[in-house]
Design a protein around this motif. Structure first.
Motif, PDB file in Angstrom:
ATOM      1  N   LEU A   1       0.849  -1.188   0.000  1.00 18.15           N
ATOM      2  CA  LEU A   1       0.000   0.000   0.000  1.00 18.15           C
ATOM      3  C   LEU A   1       0.883   1.237   0.000  1.00 18.15           C
ATOM      4  O   LEU A   1       2.074   1.170   0.320  1.00 18.15           O
ATOM      5  CB  LEU A   1      -0.915   0.014   1.230  1.00 18.15           C
TER       6      LEU A   1
ATOM      7  N   ASP B   1      -3.083   5.774  -1.005  1.00 14.02           N
ATOM      8  CA  ASP B   1      -4.263   4.952  -0.713  1.00 14.02           C
ATOM      9  C   ASP B   1      -4.970   5.362   0.578  1.00 14.02           C
ATOM     10  O   ASP B   1      -6.059   4.841   0.875  1.00 14.02           O
ATOM     11  CB  ASP B   1      -3.865   3.473  -0.605  1.00 14.02           C
TER      12      ASP B   1
ATOM     13  N   THR C   1      -9.235   5.017   1.617  1.00  9.97           N
ATOM     14  CA  THR C   1      -9.409   3.930   2.586  1.00  9.97           C
ATOM     15  C   THR C   1     -10.068   4.422   3.858  1.00  9.97           C
ATOM     16  O   THR C   1     -11.029   3.812   4.357  1.00  9.97           O
ATOM     17  CB  THR C   1      -8.045   3.290   2.907  1.00  9.97           C
TER      18      THR C   1
ATOM     19  N   SER D   1     -13.728   5.335   3.302  1.00  8.15           N
ATOM     20  CA  SER D   1     -14.563   4.139   3.181  1.00  8.15           C
ATOM     21  C   SER D   1     -14.811   3.505   4.543  1.00  8.15           C
ATOM     22  O   SER D   1     -15.932   3.076   4.845  1.00  8.15           O
ATOM     23  CB  SER D   1     -13.902   3.137   2.240  1.00  8.15           C
TER      24      SER D   1
ATOM     25  N   ASP E   1      -9.016   2.006  -2.444  1.00  7.03           N
ATOM     26  CA  ASP E   1      -9.711   1.767  -1.179  1.00  7.03           C
ATOM     27  C   ASP E   1      -9.287   0.397  -0.649  1.00  7.03           C
ATOM     28  O   ASP E   1      -9.675  -0.631  -1.194  1.00  7.03           O
ATOM     29  CB  ASP E   1     -11.218   1.828  -1.411  1.00  7.03           C
ATOM     30  N   ALA E   2      -8.492   0.396   0.409  1.00  4.36           N
ATOM     31  CA  ALA E   2      -8.005  -0.854   0.991  1.00  4.36           C
ATOM     32  C   ALA E   2      -8.797  -1.257   2.228  1.00  4.36           C
ATOM     33  O   ALA E   2      -8.340  -2.108   3.002  1.00  4.36           O
ATOM     34  CB  ALA E   2      -6.522  -0.717   1.340  1.00  4.36           C
ATOM     35  N   SER E   3      -9.981  -0.675   2.419  1.00  7.65           N
ATOM     36  CA  SER E   3     -10.735  -0.960   3.641  1.00  7.65           C
ATOM     37  C   SER E   3     -11.120  -2.436   3.746  1.00  7.65           C
ATOM     38  O   SER E   3     -11.185  -2.988   4.847  1.00  7.65           O
ATOM     39  CB  SER E   3     -11.988  -0.084   3.704  1.00  7.65           C
TER      40      SER E   3
ATOM     41  N   TRP F   1      -6.849  -8.549  -4.463  1.00  3.85           N
ATOM     42  CA  TRP F   1      -6.076  -7.309  -4.362  1.00  3.85           C
ATOM     43  C   TRP F   1      -4.835  -7.412  -5.240  1.00  3.85           C
ATOM     44  O   TRP F   1      -4.096  -8.390  -5.166  1.00  3.85           O
ATOM     45  CB  TRP F   1      -5.664  -7.076  -2.906  1.00  3.85           C
TER      46      TRP F   1
END
Length: 489
Positions: free
Chosen positions: A359, A363, A367, A370, A384-386, A398
């Motif tokens: 990441l 990002d 994230t 979200s 969006d890495a949520s 991913w």
């Protein structure tokens, strides 16, 4: 008048809609400057001993407060500064855009006025927002308190644009640097700073004042500490806390392996001598930071806000701290570009979560918004890495790669990084491929190894796609574009 009242009503509704259920979460971000991730206990626990104790088995800083955030939430083990220099990294962090698309592609370049930060999104939703500490996104002003452009941080009285000052004070005219030169100018001198006036303590106190004042309403506060960036100086007792610690040079301080040409020798580092006394002061700054994080977390707990406050601990970039015979940042080595990212979000992120996927600071904005169930503004380029953080069973696959770039007006280098591999393409050298698992010291170029051909091509293809999508001007370099063309064929 009716329109004004309607707008005010909508703002109130937006932050109280969960009153019958779950209140909207607060957001507290604690960001340090030029922070080597290995000084944090929670990161050492994720590393083999050779990497965890690069300055010696006993040369460690205990960081129980910061570690407690990781224990309650998630630690990201492959988190990178999208451009490992102050201004462009911060621009990516606040905007969710790549630095070249923010106006702040190198230090002292002001953030474009059309940027909508995550703080502005929260402000529009009725959050009380504030900021204390270094900003470095409003041009060359130094210290330049309370920039006119707030970018969503309504209370920015204690925001200053630039500098790594050690002593502050409040005056009738507002905050100021308390240490002064003989000519009356602000000075980086420690000047007898104590637990009330030392920069880390003073700025932490401002954050705590804000939290107390806004404890009854949703808030977003950003505490930006100028340490442990140099000058390496810290108040007592931290200045002597590590002076007898046996600190040795990292194994890569002197090595027979050649540096990549894109690193360069650099006059500042060409004849660098290892100084244990400077590292002991760096450790002292980190310990002072941790103690203040502990004070802030205790206040949040005292105010019964722990269960509804998202706490983030991060940095803008790293510091090599003598690895590869260098100090500071600006290159894609791990010590320079990899940074802490720890997030505790009660009720959202499971305790003890570990995220190994790559990441970047770009990002962060999508994230965090979200996670707070808010839409990102237009222009967002980060991911969006949520889903990774929350750990949903139906989370999408991913693409484990993030992108880094050198700062400045001229093309330098681009990097594509996954949890295991790092490809660096530059104007000054052949492509370098590091295997961070077999060669965590980043000494060997695997770009010519047949067994790494598939990984090399995958990262090269991803880099081309990134550069085209984000219109990265580094691709205008014939050296970089030619090298990538040869790799993706």
């Amino acid at each position: 008048m009716t329109k004004i009242l309607s707008t005010a009503f909508l703002l109130v509704v937006s932050v109280t809609a969960g009153a019958a259920g779950t209140p909207p979460p607060n957001l507290l971000i604690i960001q340090t400057d030029e922070h080597n991730f290995r000084t944090l206990g929670c990161y050492r626990q994720t590393l083999a001993d050779q990497q965890a104790f690069v300055w010696g088995k006993d040369a460690v800083v205990e960081t129980p407060a910061i570690d407690s955030i990781a224990q309650r939430g998630a630690i990201c083990t492959s988190y990178y500064a999208t451009s490992p220099v102050c201004t462009p990294s911060r621009a990516a962090f606040f905007s969710g855009r790549y630095p070249q698309n923010t106006g702040s592609w190198q230090n002292d370049r002001p953030l474009s006025g059309d940027i909508v930060t995550f703080a502005e999104v929260l402000r529009r939703q009725g959050y009380s927002t504030g900021y204390a500490g270094k900003w470095h996104l409003d041009g060359a002003g130094k210290p330049q308190w309370q920039p006119k452009r707030k970018f969503g941080f309504t209370d920015n009285r204690f925001m200053f644009n630039r500098g790594h000052w050690k002593k502050f004070e409040l005056t009738a005219d507002g905050p100021r640097v308390a240490a002064r030169s003989k000519q009356g100018d602000p000075s980086y001198s420690l000047a007898g700073a104590d637990q009330e006036s030392f920069s880390t303590d003073w700025l932490s106190n401002r954050a705590m004042d804000f939290i107390r004042k806004h404890a009854g309403e949703p808030f977003c506060y950003h505490l930006s500490l100028p340490d442990p960036h140099g000058p390496n100086a810290v108040r007592a007792p931290y200045d002597q806390m590590f002076e007898n610690t046996p600190i040795r040079p990292p194994a890569t301080f002197q090595t027979e392996y050649p540096l990549p040409k894109y690193i360069g020798s650099g006059a500042k580092n060409a004849k660098l001598s290892f100084r244990a006394d400077q590292m002991s002061l760096y450790f002292g700054m980190v310990r002072c930071i941790d103690d203040n994080v502990g004070r802030i977390l205790a206040l949040i707990d005292e105010l019964n806000l722990t269960d509804r406050t998202i706490v983030v601990f991060t940095s803008d970039h790293g510091d090599l701290c003598y690895e590869h015979g260098r100090l500071n940042k600006g290159n894609p080595y791990e010590g320079s570009a990899k940074i802490p990212m720890i997030i505790a979000a009660p009720g959202k992120i499971p305790a003890g979560k570990r995220i190994d996927q790559a990441l970047g600071t770009v990002d962060f904005a999508p994230t965090i918004l979200s996670l707070m169930e808010m839409d990102s503004p237009d222009g967002i380029e980060g991911r969006d890495a949520s889903a990774l953080l929350v750990g949903n069973a139906d989370q999408p696959s991913w693409d484990d790669v993030t992108f880094l770039r050198s700062a400045g007006s001229k093309p330098g280098w681009l990097a594509a990084v996954s949890d295991q591999y790092k490809l660096v393409v530059s104007v000054a050298d052949v492509p370098w491929l590091f295997d961070l698992k077999s060669d965590p010291d980043e000494l060997i170029n695997h770009a010519g190894d047949p067994e790494h051909a598939a990984d090399l091509q995958r990262l090269a293809q991803a880099m081309v796609a990134y550069a085209q999508a984000s219109t990265d001007p580094h691709m205008e370099s014939s050296e970089i574009s030619s090298a990538l063309k040869s790799l993706v064929q």
